[in-house]
Design an enzyme around this catalytic site. Structure first.
Site, mmCIF file in Angstrom:
data_model
loop_
_atom_site.group_PDB
_atom_site.id
_atom_site.type_symbol
_atom_site.label_atom_id
_atom_site.label_comp_id
_atom_site.label_asym_id
_atom_site.label_seq_id
_atom_site.Cartn_x
_atom_site.Cartn_y
_atom_site.Cartn_z
ATOM 1 N N LYS A 94 -9.894 2.514 -1.622
ATOM 2 C CA LYS A 94 -9.926 1.806 -0.527
ATOM 3 C C LYS A 94 -10.921 2.067 -0.260
ATOM 4 O O LYS A 94 -11.395 3.672 -0.046
ATOM 5 C CB LYS A 94 -8.608 2.285 0.395
ATOM 6 C CG LYS A 94 -8.658 1.330 1.783
ATOM 7 C CD LYS A 94 -7.309 1.777 2.671
ATOM 8 C CE LYS A 94 -6.686 0.925 3.611
ATOM 9 N NZ LYS A 94 -5.775 1.459 4.295
ATOM 10 N N GLU A 134 1.042 -1.445 -0.229
ATOM 11 C CA GLU A 134 0.187 0.175 -0.173
ATOM 12 C C GLU A 134 1.042 1.084 0.231
ATOM 13 O O GLU A 134 2.409 0.810 0.913
ATOM 14 C CB GLU A 134 -0.916 -0.058 1.365
ATOM 15 C CG GLU A 134 -2.204 1.084 1.894
ATOM 16 C CD GLU A 134 -2.369 1.043 3.173
ATOM 17 O OE1 GLU A 134 -2.110 0.400 3.581
ATOM 18 O OE2 GLU A 134 -3.594 1.577 3.699
ATOM 19 N N CYS A 158 -5.109 -2.728 2.532
ATOM 20 C CA CYS A 158 -5.022 -3.034 4.048
ATOM 21 C C CYS A 158 -6.092 -3.629 4.328
ATOM 22 O O CYS A 158 -6.592 -4.750 4.504
ATOM 23 C CB CYS A 158 -3.856 -2.384 4.133
ATOM 24 S SG CYS A 158 -3.087 -2.115 5.779
HETATM 25 C C1 ACM Z 1 -3.583 0.003 7.351
HETATM 26 O O1 ACM Z 1 -4.965 -0.074 6.616
HETATM 27 N N1 ACM Z 1 -3.054 0.856 6.534
HETATM 28 C C2 ACM Z 1 -4.306 -0.690 8.617
#
Ligand code: ACM
Length: 272
Positions: A117, A46, A150
């Site tokens: 995200k 990420e 993530c």
């Molecule tokens: C995250 O979502 N970077 C822990």
């Protein structure tokens, strides 16, 4: 039905430590890994191009890349074509006045698919706009790919939806700071009968008044939760495995249990 295009795929994760704010150097490092890896599919962490711990939204905006106007995405497109490698990496994405925590899927034919995200973690809520569209499954030369970023892992609905939409490979760029995800991805892999490739970063960032240490341990898991490859907690490493995406299409756990068709959604109403 999306067709299968690949038998065996050499898939890998590049676990490394991006330097905060050093976009040019981070991309140069990624380029070096891609040129030397000799893989069909490479997943990076990420926010691989920028680092993670932005002080505020303005800083995220400043370090973000634009999909259409920047040299950086064009560079990855050229590299994907030159090396015939499918690339997945996390980056901060600027779009108009918005800034997203995004993942790009770049294919050798020049196509770019972006996932933004949808579940922002902790301080990310103050630095990014939440993803504004559902995750999608993209048919590529290495198999059908769905992306998580993530913290999306803790919402099993996302992986389930991708599996229902035909995903074979879940590519999961990450910047994990807790030790919960890697074990949990066993369940995501098994309950959906998909391969999962969690690519985490390493190192520590000390910015914005707190210190964050990233937990490494990138991993590639099989449809039965077997660890096919795993990285150390701290090292910069390329891990890889030869996987056969089409095995994910047999969702029968026993001759009497199809893990998707056996669901009883009438008894799980109210999940929204
Ligand atoms: C995250 O979502 N970077 C822990």
């Amino acid at each position: 039905m999306i067709s299968d295009v690949s038998e065996m795929t050499n898939a890998g994760c590049v676990q490394f430590c991006p330097a905060f704010g050093e976009t040019t150097a981070n991309i140069a490092k990624m380029v070096g890994f891609i040129e030397n890896a000799d893989l069909d599919l490479i997943v990076f962490p990420e926010l691989a191009t920028s680092g993670y711990e932005f002080k505020n939204r303005d800083e995220a905006f400043e370090l973000a890349l634009e999909l259409d106007n920047g040299a950086e995405i064009a560079q990855f497109k050229n590299l994907s074509a030159d090396t015939d490698t499918v690339l997945v990496f996390g980056f901060a994405e600027r779009s108009g006045e918005k800034v997203y925590n995004s993942s790009a899927l770049i294919e050798p034919d020049g196509s770019v698919t972006v996932y933004r995200k949808i579940h922002l973690f902790d301080q990310e809520k103050f630095r990014f706009d939440p993803g504004d569209r559902p995750p999608e499954v993209k048919s590529t030369k290495v198999g059908r790919i769905g992306m998580l970023i993530c913290f999306d892992w803790i919402f099993p609905e996302v992986t389930r939806k991708l599996a229902l939409d035909g995903a074979q490979l879940i590519c999961h760029p990450s910047n994990l700071v807790l030790d919960l995800c890697q074990k949990s991805m066993f369940a995501r892999s098994v309950e959906n009968c998909v391969f999962t490739l969690t690519c985490n970063r390493t190192g520590t960032e000390n910015r914005a008044g707190r210190e964050l240490t990233f937990t490494g341990g990138s991993q590639i898991l099989s449809t039965r939760g077997k660890t096919l490859a795993v990285a150390s907690a701290e090292g910069e490493e390329v891990i890889s495995a030869a996987i056969e995406p089409k095995v994910t299409d047999d969702k029968n756990l026993t001759s009497n249990n199809h893990i998707l068709k056996d669901r009883r959604p009438e008894f799980y109403k109210g999940l929204e």
